[in-house]
Write an enzyme that holds these catalytic residues in place. Sequence first.
Site, PDB file in Angstrom:
ATOM      1  CE  LYS A  78      -3.990   2.023   2.464  1.00 41.67           C
ATOM      2  NZ  LYS A  78      -4.849   1.867   3.855  1.00 41.67           N
ATOM      3  CB  SER A 162      -8.084   4.223   2.847  1.00 44.84           C
ATOM      4  OG  SER A 162      -7.436   3.112   3.589  1.00 44.84           O
ATOM      5  CB  SER A 186      -8.731   1.403   5.940  1.00 39.68           C
ATOM      6  OG  SER A 186      -9.328   2.561   5.510  1.00 39.68           O
TER       7      SER A 186
END
Lengths: 497, 95
Positions: A78, A162, A186
């Site tokens: 990420k 997210s 998330s």
Amino acid sequence: MTEPTHLTLSQARDALKARTLSSTELTQAHIDAIDRAGALNCFITKTPELALDCAKESDARIARGAAGPLEGLPLGIKDLYCTKGVRTTAASRILDDFTPTYESTVSANLWRDGALMLGKLNLDEFAMGSSNETSAFGPVVSPWRRKGANGIDDAKIVPGGSSGGSSAAVAAHLCLGATATDTGGSIRQPAAFTGTVGVKPTYGRCSRWGVVAFASSLDQAGPITRTVRDAAIMLRSMAGHDPKDTTSVDAPVPDYEAAIGASVKGRRIGVPKEYRLEGLSPEIAALWDQGVAWLKDAGAEIVEISLPHTRHALPAYYIIAPAEASSNLARYDGVRYGLREKGRDITDMYEKTRAKGFGAEVRRRVMIGTYVLSAGYYDAYYVRAQKIRSLIKRDFDLAFAGGVDAVLTPATPSPAFALGEKGSSDPVEMYLNDVFTVTVNMAGLPGLALPAGLSGNGLPLALQLIGRPFEEETLFALAAALEQAAPKIKLPAAWWS
Amino acid sequence: MSVDSAVVRRIAHLSRIAVEDEEVERLRGELNAILAFVEELDAVDVSGVEPLTSVLPMKMKKRADVVTDGGIADDILVNAPEREDHFFVVPKVVE
């Protein structure tokens, strides 16, 4: 032989160990898959040369018998994790071409164990969002498609957020697993939306050092993978004590994979009545009942529990998280790194830089956070929310003290939706996605989301398990039992490549 | 509680975020939607409840007060938008 990208992380690990596949072949297959999947927009930065160099080194280490537990396995990271020498953006314009001179502890732990990086995955800007639509690098598109009245609809579906780049890339077989982060849901919500497995560990289990901060008392790193076993394997490498993060816990990391297949007979599973929200969709309620039935069949004991402050968790979160974010994001001032806009004096330079560099959702949350911390409002908002956080945690403490080993809930109140469908006129509509996940962050507990079926319109639905602090092993054992019982859901043919 | 346009401008300035005149009305609506959403917390009885400061019963770890890192000025400055030798350059602050 199976296409290398269709192996699970554990199968790939075993194939490399048995020397029936090389890391170079495995990595090249993923690089090719990524190149064909531009339509999904999963990656902000691709690092194929770096990946192939590392694969070659891994093959050499395997050949001389010096392989680590994740040797030669290609992963996605990420783009909230700082990676030495590789641009790190947090999906924000304000970081510009920021290239860290250091590596986050969690990614360093993965490289220590032999894993390699395919690239940096897209996300909501500064991890603020539930659909990956707030990224400055454009939205991620889920590999899933929904069914309409006339068969498969070509509407673009959100991958959740997210960690939307992480969830979509794992679901679409662009990497064996991915790192993610979870502040209010998330990791678990995007896993739920894409039919993948997501684990938010206990607060303190993984180091936060080198991960771009959103809300420091809630943020936690964790994996997204395609199976429960794969998540257990990844978490073992990611977790561990780090003197550079004072909230990281100095406790041994268990072999989580050993918990897969352990009996769940006699385990007491709490089902919180307050999660049966008014207006809960019948298909989510049915999925939850099904999950209860599967655990009962596996020998677990089901008990109804009460978590009376559940409904206040999301509003309290939307005071605490923006408050911490407004403080954490004060560092983006156009001086030390990132974007700078010229101004007539230093204050004007700050204000123009931050107005141009932050997207709309980030600006909104920084402003709300500033307001609830400002003189005259601090007690009414912030201190009150922190008191409510104590009540939420106490609810769980009492349930666990009453002998419950874990809690079973739905992961999200609905399946995924199409791009642009939610939150455009009212930000709160998007926030409601995290209603089942946010309590876990508020109480610092471990949570795991795993796929359990499909919605009427053909999209994945997921269950969530919540555990006692540092009892991730219990979650892995229960999740493996659920995974065994649940129908295997099948991704549509690769329409994107 | 709700905010008016003067408060929106004040918060924006405290946040060091420039807002254009035409943005203020939209921001006022969005911020008020969030404040309305959190309003239900006013009704929760929190008497005698301590605010949560740590989710885990842990003492803040303290390390020995010694230098453990340093001598990396080049690394620290490498991403600066404007620098001169080992200094960050900013617009003039003191007249």
